[in-house]
Structure formats: C-alpha cells, structure tokens
Design an enzyme around this catalytic site. Structure first.
Site, PDB file in Angstrom:
ATOM      1  N   ARG A  58       0.812  -1.223   0.000  1.00  0.00           N
ATOM      2  CA  ARG A  58       0.000   0.000   0.000  1.00  0.00           C
ATOM      3  C   ARG A  58       0.840   1.266   0.000  1.00  0.00           C
ATOM      4  O   ARG A  58       0.374   2.315  -0.446  1.00  0.00           O
ATOM      5  CB  ARG A  58      -1.011  -0.049   1.140  1.00  0.00           C
ATOM      6  CG  ARG A  58      -2.076  -1.135   0.906  1.00  0.00           C
ATOM      7  CD  ARG A  58      -3.065  -1.255   2.046  1.00  0.00           C
ATOM      8  NE  ARG A  58      -2.429  -1.590   3.298  1.00  0.00           N
ATOM      9  CZ  ARG A  58      -2.252  -2.836   3.772  1.00  0.00           C
ATOM     10  NH1 ARG A  58      -2.676  -3.858   3.073  1.00  0.00           N
ATOM     11  NH2 ARG A  58      -1.686  -3.037   4.930  1.00  0.00           N
ATOM     12  N   GLU A  95       2.693  -8.119  13.465  1.00  0.00           N
ATOM     13  CA  GLU A  95       1.751  -8.367  14.551  1.00  0.00           C
ATOM     14  C   GLU A  95       1.331  -9.834  14.578  1.00  0.00           C
ATOM     15  O   GLU A  95       0.996 -10.372  15.606  1.00  0.00           O
ATOM     16  CB  GLU A  95       0.471  -7.519  14.402  1.00  0.00           C
ATOM     17  CG  GLU A  95       0.663  -6.039  14.296  1.00  0.00           C
ATOM     18  CD  GLU A  95       0.822  -5.534  12.859  1.00  0.00           C
ATOM     19  OE1 GLU A  95       0.176  -4.549  12.531  1.00  0.00           O
ATOM     20  OE2 GLU A  95       1.604  -6.119  12.085  1.00  0.00           O
TER      21      GLU A  95
END
Length: 175
Positions: A58, A95
């Site tokens: 992105r 994460e």
C-alpha cells in the site's frame, strides 16, 4: 476534511483480535485521496530527501504519486523474491508472524537521503526493517510519512526513540 471518516475498520481481520484499518474506502473517494496526496506532499516539502522508498504494497500507492509530484526517484521495498536483481534483505516481526523485505543493491547510494512512505505504522516491524535496509546501503533515512498512526501500538514511538522523524495524517487506536 476528516480523513478518519473515510477509513473502514474491520474487526478480527486478518485474525482474531486485530482491528484492520482498510484504506480502500479512502482510495475510492476521489476527494479524500486527493486531499491525502496534497497533505503528504506538504509534509514532504518540510523534509530534505533525494529519493522516495515505498513499502509494499500500500505504500506504493502514495509513494508513486509523491515521486511524480516531487520529481524524485521511487525505490521499491518489496517482499522476498519479488525483485529480479541482486538484493539486500531484512527479516522482521509482524503483529501476526514474520516477513522479509528486500531492496535492490543498486537502488541507493551512500549519502542518499530517503523518505520512506507506507499506509500505516502499527508495531513498527516493517518500518524499522525498511530503515535498516536503507541504512545497509549507507543511505540515510530522512523520515517516514504514514497515512495512519495506530497510536496505542508501539511502532511510532520505536521510530522516534531511534531518532527518526515521523509524520502521519490520521491517528487511530489499534484495538
């Protein structure tokens, strides 16, 4: 413009316990996207840099437009085995697992000043890996520009603690 209102939040994606901030809703809104680019361009005007590095995937969206507007070269920081030339790699923790990013060895030169662009900063693993890649080439990190700072996660604080300049347009809780 309240960019926060253009971001869709999806709970438990890609796994339980993660609140995913989906930027596709911002990208589909031409006014929000144009405003985002104008704000990022303004921020970049306050930083001295001669190259822009985009974090896959992105980050490519915003960095390519900024590269065009600033007339600076665009350097891609890609996932492992996506670049065809000789690369330098950096493994990092996400994460929800581990990943590796790479840069072409020839992309940066000693003393290049690099502005790193990504959509968001969360735990800081990807951003720190990007900085390490840039520094492995003997180039310098001029700063980071993010669309979103997940302020209750440690990523931005980690970058600042290491002496990096960071800028973001939106602040959201990460949970």
């Amino acid at each position: 413009m309240k960019l926060e209102k253009t971001i869709r939040s999806i709970p438990n994606y890609p796994k339980k316990g993660i609140l995913f901030r989906d930027i596709t809703s911002l990208l589909e809104n031409k006014k929000a996207f144009n405003y985002t680019i104008k704000k990022m361009r303004f921020i970049s005007s306050k930083v001295k840099f001669n190259k822009i590095a985009a974090i896959e995937s992105r980050g490519f969206i915003f960095a390519s437009v900024l590269s065009f507007l600033t007339k600076k070269p665009l350097i891609l920081l890609r996932k492992k085995n996506k670049l065809p030339g000789k690369t330098i790699s950096q493994k990092f923790k996400l994460e929800y697992g581990y990943d590796t990013i790479e840069i072409h060895k020839s992309s940066l030169k000693k003393n290049d000043k690099v502005l790193i662009i990504d959509d968001l900063i969360a735990t800081g693993g990807t951003a720190l890996a990007a900085a390490k890649l840039v520094e492995k080439t003997k180039a310098k990190v001029s700063g980071f520009v993010f669309l979103i700072d997940l302020f209750d996660l440690p990523g931005n604080k980690k970058l600042i603690a290491k002496g990096y300049k960071t800028f973001s347009l939106i602040k959201f809780p990460g949970h």
